[in-house]
Design an enzyme around this catalytic site. Structure first.
Site, PDB file in Angstrom:
ATOM      1  N   PRO A   2       0.827  -1.202   0.000  1.00  0.00           N
ATOM      2  CA  PRO A   2       0.000   0.000   0.000  1.00  0.00           C
ATOM      3  C   PRO A   2       0.866   1.260   0.000  1.00  0.00           C
ATOM      4  O   PRO A   2       1.821   1.369   0.766  1.00  0.00           O
ATOM      5  CB  PRO A   2      -0.805  -0.125   1.289  1.00  0.00           C
ATOM      6  CG  PRO A   2      -0.850  -1.588   1.556  1.00  0.00           C
ATOM      7  CD  PRO A   2       0.471  -2.116   1.092  1.00  0.00           C
ATOM      8  N   GLU A   3       0.549   2.204  -0.882  1.00  0.00           N
ATOM      9  CA  GLU A   3       1.289   3.452  -0.975  1.00  0.00           C
ATOM     10  C   GLU A   3       0.443   4.582  -0.396  1.00  0.00           C
ATOM     11  O   GLU A   3      -0.605   4.341   0.204  1.00  0.00           O
ATOM     12  CB  GLU A   3       1.697   3.700  -2.427  1.00  0.00           C
ATOM     13  CG  GLU A   3       2.602   2.592  -2.964  1.00  0.00           C
ATOM     14  CD  GLU A   3       3.122   2.860  -4.368  1.00  0.00           C
ATOM     15  OE1 GLU A   3       2.981   3.985  -4.876  1.00  0.00           O
ATOM     16  OE2 GLU A   3       3.686   1.921  -4.973  1.00  0.00           O
TER      17      GLU A   3
END
Length: 277
Positions: A2-3
């Site tokens: 996840p960014e």
């Protein structure tokens, strides 16, 4: 992994269920993930009120009067809001149980690969920005301090590739692999270009495209490639609009040239050799 957009989507999803709520209990189902859980977390948080939520780079922050809970989703983690009595599933590692008008609800963290983290920063230990995980982070890309001039000034003399400079986190934080590739494409900059050779004008364009790409990704619920789902259980759909990421060998949407894939710093980079000079 996840960014920034995925973490911000998560923050916005949990905020209405946490902010202003009193913690009933904390349920720890293992000793820790990437790092050990604070063993006294239940005693620290039970009876305390969540004042606000926040985000720093890829870290989700849950603020109390006496400190901050720091959550990192790792490579495969995600958070859900569930009735506290919901039966646990495999890889459900921690519940933050809060009181609500609907009864007890749990902020539940699932992390199959166990690279995530849940840590505590006590206010008595000083300002949150001095925490060891946060103190070296660069500026937030969606805030006013992120500009083309900042990128230009901080990269003078750097021979490292511009994509690696974006990912390093010391200049700007949270621009991960997916969104760096997409931003460089929109700015028409080859990801292999030495960061110190890019002009101020091109950095101004790059800063703007980074902001646009991240903002669009947040609106679209982030990217779901493998593990990420939002708090409501839905997948993000920004991946449907990718120009280059994960499109190796597929014709460029702009010019038709096959998208090329290379390795930079053990990460895959996708770009168009015709559009990105």
């Amino acid at each position: 992994m996840p960014e920034l957009p995925e973490v911000e989507v998560t923050r916005r999803g949990v905020a209405p269920h946490l902010e202003g709520r009193t913690v009933h209990s904390v349920v720890l189902r293992r000793d820790g993930l990437r790092w050990p859980f604070p063993p006294e977390l239940n005693q620290l948080l039970s009876g305390r009120t969540v004042r606000s939520t926040g985000r720093r780079g890829k870290y989700l922050l849950v603020h109390f009067d006496h400190g901050t809970l720091i959550i990192h989703l790792g490579m495969s983690g995600h958070l859900r809001i569930l009735p506290a009595a919901t039966a646990q599933e495999k890889h459900d590692h921690i519940d933050l149980v809060v009181a609500s008008a609907q009864g007890l609800q749990a902020l539940r963290m699932k992390d199959p690969r166990r690279f995530g983290a849940v840590l505590w920063h006590d206010a008595a230990d000083g300002a949150l920005e001095h925490h060891v995980l946060l103190r070296e982070l660069g500026v937030e890309p969606l805030e006013a301090g992120f500009t083309g001039k900042l990128l230009y000034d901080r990269t003078r003399g750097r021979s490292t590739a511009v994509k690696q400079a974006l990912l390093a986190g010391d200049i700007v934080v949270g621009v991960g692999n997916i969104y760096a590739s997409e931003s460089l494409f929109r700015a028409r900059i080859n990801p292999k270009t030495p960061a110190g050779r890019i002009s101020l004008a091109r950095y101004e364009t790059l800063a703007q495209t980074v902001r646009e790409v991240l903002a669009e990704a947040i609106v679209q619920g982030g990217s779901t490639l493998r593990d990420f789902i939002a708090v409501n259980g839905q997948s993000g759909y920004f991946q449907q609009t990718y120009f280059v990421y994960d499109r190796a060998g597929v014709p460029c949407k702009v010019c038709g040239t096959p998208i090329r894939q290379i390795k930079q710093g053990q990460r895959s980079t996708f770009y168009c050799v015709h559009c990105q000079k």
